[in-house]
Design a protein around this motif. Structure first.
Motif, PDB file in Angstrom:
ATOM      1  N   ARG A 178       0.144 -14.561 -15.468  1.00 55.71           N
ATOM      2  CA  ARG A 178      -0.290 -15.541 -14.473  1.00 55.71           C
ATOM      3  C   ARG A 178       0.897 -16.368 -13.979  1.00 55.71           C
ATOM      4  O   ARG A 178       1.006 -16.679 -12.792  1.00 55.71           O
ATOM      5  CB  ARG A 178      -1.361 -16.445 -15.086  1.00 55.71           C
ATOM      6  N   VAL A 179       1.796 -16.717 -14.899  1.00 55.56           N
ATOM      7  CA  VAL A 179       2.970 -17.495 -14.512  1.00 55.56           C
ATOM      8  C   VAL A 179       3.842 -16.706 -13.548  1.00 55.56           C
ATOM      9  O   VAL A 179       4.323 -17.235 -12.534  1.00 55.56           O
ATOM     10  CB  VAL A 179       3.765 -17.911 -15.772  1.00 55.56           C
ATOM     11  N   ARG A 180       4.067 -15.438 -13.846  1.00 54.86           N
ATOM     12  CA  ARG A 180       4.910 -14.604 -12.994  1.00 54.86           C
ATOM     13  C   ARG A 180       4.310 -14.432 -11.603  1.00 54.86           C
ATOM     14  O   ARG A 180       5.009 -14.592 -10.589  1.00 54.86           O
ATOM     15  CB  ARG A 180       5.105 -13.240 -13.648  1.00 54.86           C
ATOM     16  N   SER A 181       3.033 -14.098 -11.543  1.00 56.94           N
ATOM     17  CA  SER A 181       2.413 -13.828 -10.246  1.00 56.94           C
ATOM     18  C   SER A 181       2.280 -15.099  -9.418  1.00 56.94           C
ATOM     19  O   SER A 181       2.628 -15.119  -8.222  1.00 56.94           O
ATOM     20  CB  SER A 181       1.042 -13.175 -10.454  1.00 56.94           C
ATOM     21  N   THR A 182       1.787 -16.186 -10.036  1.00 53.68           N
ATOM     22  CA  THR A 182       1.617 -17.430  -9.285  1.00 53.68           C
ATOM     23  C   THR A 182       2.959 -18.039  -8.918  1.00 53.68           C
ATOM     24  O   THR A 182       3.122 -18.579  -7.819  1.00 53.68           O
ATOM     25  CB  THR A 182       0.789 -18.424 -10.107  1.00 53.68           C
ATOM     26  N   GLY A 183       3.946 -17.969  -9.819  1.00 56.59           N
ATOM     27  CA  GLY A 183       5.265 -18.502  -9.505  1.00 56.59           C
ATOM     28  C   GLY A 183       5.923 -17.766  -8.352  1.00 56.59           C
ATOM     29  O   GLY A 183       6.564 -18.375  -7.489  1.00 56.59           O
ATOM     30  N   HIS A 184       5.773 -16.440  -8.321  1.00 59.88           N
ATOM     31  CA  HIS A 184       6.327 -15.661  -7.209  1.00 59.88           C
ATOM     32  C   HIS A 184       5.633 -16.018  -5.905  1.00 59.88           C
ATOM     33  O   HIS A 184       6.281 -16.138  -4.847  1.00 59.88           O
ATOM     34  CB  HIS A 184       6.173 -14.167  -7.510  1.00 59.88           C
ATOM     35  N   TRP A 185       4.336 -16.204  -5.947  1.00 54.01           N
ATOM     36  CA  TRP A 185       3.590 -16.558  -4.731  1.00 54.01           C
ATOM     37  C   TRP A 185       3.982 -17.944  -4.227  1.00 54.01           C
ATOM     38  O   TRP A 185       4.159 -18.163  -3.012  1.00 54.01           O
ATOM     39  CB  TRP A 185       2.099 -16.497  -5.016  1.00 54.01           C
ATOM     40  N   ILE A 186       4.147 -18.900  -5.152  1.00 53.19           N
ATOM     41  CA  ILE A 186       4.546 -20.248  -4.739  1.00 53.19           C
ATOM     42  C   ILE A 186       5.950 -20.246  -4.155  1.00 53.19           C
ATOM     43  O   ILE A 186       6.213 -20.851  -3.110  1.00 53.19           O
ATOM     44  CB  ILE A 186       4.447 -21.216  -5.928  1.00 53.19           C
ATOM     45  N   GLY A 187       6.889 -19.571  -4.812  1.00 55.89           N
ATOM     46  CA  GLY A 187       8.274 -19.623  -4.382  1.00 55.89           C
ATOM     47  C   GLY A 187       8.545 -18.860  -3.099  1.00 55.89           C
ATOM     48  O   GLY A 187       9.384 -19.291  -2.290  1.00 55.89           O
ATOM     49  N   HIS A 188       7.842 -17.737  -2.868  1.00 55.93           N
ATOM     50  CA  HIS A 188       8.171 -16.869  -1.738  1.00 55.93           C
ATOM     51  C   HIS A 188       7.165 -16.944  -0.595  1.00 55.93           C
ATOM     52  O   HIS A 188       7.514 -16.610   0.538  1.00 55.93           O
ATOM     53  CB  HIS A 188       8.275 -15.419  -2.202  1.00 55.93           C
ATOM     54  N   THR A 189       5.931 -17.348  -0.872  1.00 59.09           N
ATOM     55  CA  THR A 189       4.904 -17.331   0.167  1.00 59.09           C
ATOM     56  C   THR A 189       4.424 -18.727   0.537  1.00 59.09           C
ATOM     57  O   THR A 189       4.344 -19.062   1.722  1.00 59.09           O
ATOM     58  CB  THR A 189       3.698 -16.481  -0.289  1.00 59.09           C
ATOM     59  N   LEU A 190       4.105 -19.527  -0.452  1.00 61.34           N
ATOM     60  CA  LEU A 190       3.520 -20.839  -0.165  1.00 61.34           C
ATOM     61  C   LEU A 190       4.558 -21.828   0.343  1.00 61.34           C
ATOM     62  O   LEU A 190       4.363 -22.467   1.377  1.00 61.34           O
ATOM     63  CB  LEU A 190       2.841 -21.386  -1.424  1.00 61.34           C
ATOM     64  N   CYS A 191       5.657 -21.969  -0.376  1.00 68.30           N
ATOM     65  CA  CYS A 191       6.645 -22.992  -0.037  1.00 68.30           C
ATOM     66  C   CYS A 191       7.397 -22.608   1.237  1.00 68.30           C
ATOM     67  O   CYS A 191       7.742 -21.442   1.447  1.00 68.30           O
ATOM     68  CB  CYS A 191       7.638 -23.184  -1.186  1.00 68.30           C
ATOM     69  N   HIS A 192       7.668 -23.611   2.043  1.00 66.69           N
ATOM     70  CA  HIS A 192       8.453 -23.419   3.259  1.00 66.69           C
ATOM     71  C   HIS A 192       9.938 -23.381   2.917  1.00 66.69           C
ATOM     72  O   HIS A 192      10.363 -23.834   1.841  1.00 66.69           O
ATOM     73  CB  HIS A 192       8.162 -24.537   4.253  1.00 66.69           C
ATOM     74  N   PRO A 232      18.628 -30.717  -4.896  1.00 65.68           N
ATOM     75  CA  PRO A 232      17.472 -29.869  -4.562  1.00 65.68           C
ATOM     76  C   PRO A 232      17.841 -28.395  -4.534  1.00 65.68           C
ATOM     77  O   PRO A 232      19.011 -28.019  -4.415  1.00 65.68           O
ATOM     78  CB  PRO A 232      17.063 -30.373  -3.171  1.00 65.68           C
ATOM     79  N   VAL A 233      16.831 -27.554  -4.642  1.00 69.17           N
ATOM     80  CA  VAL A 233      17.000 -26.104  -4.533  1.00 69.17           C
ATOM     81  C   VAL A 233      16.673 -25.686  -3.108  1.00 69.17           C
ATOM     82  O   VAL A 233      15.788 -26.260  -2.467  1.00 69.17           O
ATOM     83  CB  VAL A 233      16.110 -25.350  -5.539  1.00 69.17           C
ATOM     84  N   ARG A 234      17.390 -24.674  -2.612  1.00 70.25           N
ATOM     85  CA  ARG A 234      17.247 -24.274  -1.213  1.00 70.25           C
ATOM     86  C   ARG A 234      16.950 -22.780  -1.062  1.00 70.25           C
ATOM     87  O   ARG A 234      17.012 -22.266   0.046  1.00 70.25           O
ATOM     88  CB  ARG A 234      18.514 -24.631  -0.437  1.00 70.25           C
ATOM     89  N   THR A 235      16.657 -22.088  -2.149  1.00 68.17           N
ATOM     90  CA  THR A 235      16.389 -20.657  -2.084  1.00 68.17           C
ATOM     91  C   THR A 235      14.994 -20.369  -2.632  1.00 68.17           C
ATOM     92  O   THR A 235      14.431 -21.157  -3.411  1.00 68.17           O
ATOM     93  CB  THR A 235      17.429 -19.866  -2.878  1.00 68.17           C
ATOM     94  N   ALA A 236      14.456 -19.210  -2.240  1.00 67.24           N
ATOM     95  CA  ALA A 236      13.138 -18.815  -2.734  1.00 67.24           C
ATOM     96  C   ALA A 236      13.167 -18.519  -4.223  1.00 67.24           C
ATOM     97  O   ALA A 236      12.195 -18.788  -4.947  1.00 67.24           O
ATOM     98  CB  ALA A 236      12.634 -17.598  -1.957  1.00 67.24           C
ATOM     99  N   VAL A 237      14.277 -17.966  -4.712  1.00 65.49           N
ATOM    100  CA  VAL A 237      14.391 -17.680  -6.144  1.00 65.49           C
ATOM    101  C   VAL A 237      14.399 -18.974  -6.947  1.00 65.49           C
ATOM    102  O   VAL A 237      13.778 -19.076  -8.012  1.00 65.49           O
ATOM    103  CB  VAL A 237      15.652 -16.846  -6.418  1.00 65.49           C
ATOM    104  N   GLY A 238      15.105 -19.999  -6.444  1.00 65.05           N
ATOM    105  CA  GLY A 238      15.105 -21.285  -7.131  1.00 65.05           C
ATOM    106  C   GLY A 238      13.740 -21.927  -7.158  1.00 65.05           C
ATOM    107  O   GLY A 238      13.326 -22.497  -8.178  1.00 65.05           O
ATOM    108  N   ARG A 239      12.999 -21.823  -6.061  1.00 67.88           N
ATOM    109  CA  ARG A 239      11.642 -22.369  -6.044  1.00 67.88           C
ATOM    110  C   ARG A 239      10.736 -21.607  -7.002  1.00 67.88           C
ATOM    111  O   ARG A 239       9.865 -22.201  -7.651  1.00 67.88           O
ATOM    112  CB  ARG A 239      11.080 -22.317  -4.613  1.00 67.88           C
ATOM    113  N   GLN A 240      10.907 -20.294  -7.093  1.00 69.99           N
ATOM    114  CA  GLN A 240      10.106 -19.513  -8.028  1.00 69.99           C
ATOM    115  C   GLN A 240      10.389 -19.918  -9.468  1.00 69.99           C
ATOM    116  O   GLN A 240       9.463 -20.037 -10.282  1.00 69.99           O
ATOM    117  CB  GLN A 240      10.383 -18.026  -7.837  1.00 69.99           C
ATOM    118  N   GLN A 241      11.652 -20.148  -9.814  1.00 69.17           N
ATOM    119  CA  GLN A 241      11.990 -20.555 -11.174  1.00 69.17           C
ATOM    120  C   GLN A 241      11.388 -21.912 -11.510  1.00 69.17           C
ATOM    121  O   GLN A 241      10.890 -22.134 -12.628  1.00 69.17           O
ATOM    122  CB  GLN A 241      13.506 -20.577 -11.335  1.00 69.17           C
ATOM    123  N   LEU A 242      11.421 -22.852 -10.565  1.00 66.13           N
ATOM    124  CA  LEU A 242      10.801 -24.152 -10.801  1.00 66.13           C
ATOM    125  C   LEU A 242       9.289 -24.017 -10.951  1.00 66.13           C
ATOM    126  O   LEU A 242       8.677 -24.675 -11.799  1.00 66.13           O
ATOM    127  CB  LEU A 242      11.135 -25.103  -9.655  1.00 66.13           C
TER     128      LEU A 242
END
Length: 479
Positions: free
Chosen positions: A93-107, A246-256
């Protein structure tokens, strides 16, 4: 070189071993040993643990995967899909939701993680009343939004944030705090993003401190005297951490995002010693004990672990502002970083995707972690396809025995004389311990001594009664 994917062995897990050896004792002694510290044991908590006991076990059902080219088969066991207790299902759940938040949800704008914590004397308020954590959600988000609006001079600015509550600290101690992944700025009505530069967070922390104490006082959770004491502390105990930049990449947002959703404990830190029935949990060096491990009894570890299972239907992650369900998909203009702070900043609209592609599938997650495709046939490198599902116990046992894979269903031993009703989960009266019986006997003797004393009577053979008239014995001064 990609590694070879090997299905996990759930019965070899230290958590499974602890549960198998101590779950019955835990249920039998919880009301007497752990209820006072951890609160009542909920029915949904017991259900989560019972489902975890069958997670990944072929004896509980599986799906048959078969290669259409060579006929090779692989069995994929069912999972419990539990959260906050099953390490495998929660990590998925962490992997799937984190990937969705970092790459799809967040601007595609700068983001920071804000961590709101409270002092130790206030944490016990939320231990047995988890619904009060809504106050922590509301106060933290409103404080962060109002601070952004004041600094950017945007009274109608809209926040973009994802908040997740965590109730655990190191060594599974109860430590409720809130993690907020938020864009470092606000959106105006036109969809323009205004970025806030990095600055000191002390005013924000002080604002959160006063607002949170005011909310607790308004809800009558603390007294006026306690409120004055907490406000007079030199070190308030409230803290606010947001990192250095702050983080400025999708990978950084996914890790957070994955850190926001992490599990309360890690299997790599658990060492189960079956001979002594002890659990060694290793983590960072504690400033309190000056060591990097903690020794639990088996029942004590289970009590600390199940305490962090959230109540049923409680949302531990929430979305606010531009990331809420209502505001998703609103079109905004592309955002480009610029040196001029007066220039407008805008953010791109998230790409439209089908609901099926919002979160990665199990196959994609295995590819990310192991670097190997679990559906590739090891014999001919063909693509395996689902052939059927076995769910009936007699079919499962016949199939596994036919292929020499039957291990049997290991039932959790029932608790001896459970101190609660299995159906209603209401505590039953327990037999008092020896020293409690002596105390009850002494108190009953003292009460009987206060009542008017009656001389004992002894019946004789000729239907006469002999009255043993004498003064009553003095009560025992030290029972």
């Amino acid at each position: 070189m990609p590694s070879v994917y090997r299905p996990r062995r759930p019965r070899a897990s230290p958590l499974w071993q602890i549960l198998h050896h101590a779950w019955g004792e835990f249920l039998a002694t919880y009301e007497h040993c752990h209820r006072k510290a951890h609160g009542p044991l909920r029915r949904d908590t017991v259900a989560v643990v019972d489902h975890f006991y069958r997670c990944g076990d072929l004896s509980a059902g599986f799906t048959r995967l078969q290669c259409p080219d060579c006929g090779h088969e692989k069995l994929l066991a069912f999972t419990c899909k539990g959260r906050h207790f099953c390490p495998s299902c929660h990590q998925r759940r962490v992997r799937s939701t984190g990937h969705w938040i970092g790459h799809t949800l967040c601007h595609d704008v700068p983001h920071r993680q804000f961590v709101f914590t409270m002092p130790r004397p206030l944490r016990g308020i939320f231990r047995k009343r988890r619904h009060l954590l809504d106050l922590l959600f509301r106060t933290s988000i409103e404080t962060l939004r109002d601070w952004f609006r004041t600094r950017l001079e945007l009274p109608d600015g809209q926040l973009a944030a994802v908040a997740a509550v965590q109730t655990f600290g190191d060594y599974l101690v109860f430590h409720p705090h809130l993690h907020v992944l938020a864009a470092t700025g606000l959106y105006d009505r036109d969809g323009t993003f205004h970025e806030l530069p990095v600055e000191s967070l002390e005013p924000l922390a002080e604002l959160f401190r006063h607002r949170f104490l005011a909310v607790l006082r308004a809800e009558k959770l603390i007294s006026e005297k306690k409120l004055r004491q907490l406000l007079a502390w030199k070190h308030s105990g409230f803290s606010l951490d947001a990192g250095t930049r702050p983080v400025r990449t999708a990978v950084g947002r996914q890790q957070l995002a994955e850190y926001l959703l992490r599990a309360p404990f890690s299997l790599e830190k658990i060492t189960w010693i079956e001979k002594t029935k002890r659990v060694i949990y290793r983590s960072r060096t504690s400033w309190r004990t000056k060591r990097n491990f903690q020794v639990f009894t088996a029942t004590g570890f289970l009590a600390a672990a199940v305490e962090h299972i959230p109540p049923k239907n409680q949302h531990t992650i929430r979305y606010y502002g531009r990331y809420s369900n209502k505001s998703r998909g609103l079109e905004v203009r592309p955002w480009r970083p610029t040196i001029d702070p007066a220039a407008p900043h805008t953010v791109p609209a998230p790409p439209k995707r089908s609901a099926r592609n919002l979160r990665p599938l199990w196959r994609n997650l295995i590819l990310q972690v192991w670097g190997a495709d679990p559906l590739i046939c090891p014999c001919c490198r063909g693509l395996m396809r689902p052939r059927g599902r076995l769910q009936r116990p007699e079919e499962i046992q016949f199939f596994l025995r036919l292929h020499g894979m039957w291990e049997g269903i290991l039932d959790i031993p029932p608790p001896p004389d459970p101190p609660y009703d299995i159906d209603t989960m209401e505590p039953l009266p327990m037999e008092p311990l020896p020293w409690e019986r002596r105390r009850q006997f002494a108190s009953s003797s003292a009460r009987s001594a206060q009542v008017e004393w009656q001389a004992p009577e002894l019946p004789l053979d000729d239907e006469r009664i002999l009255v043993l008239d004498a003064d009553p014995a003095p009560p025992d001064e030290f029972p």
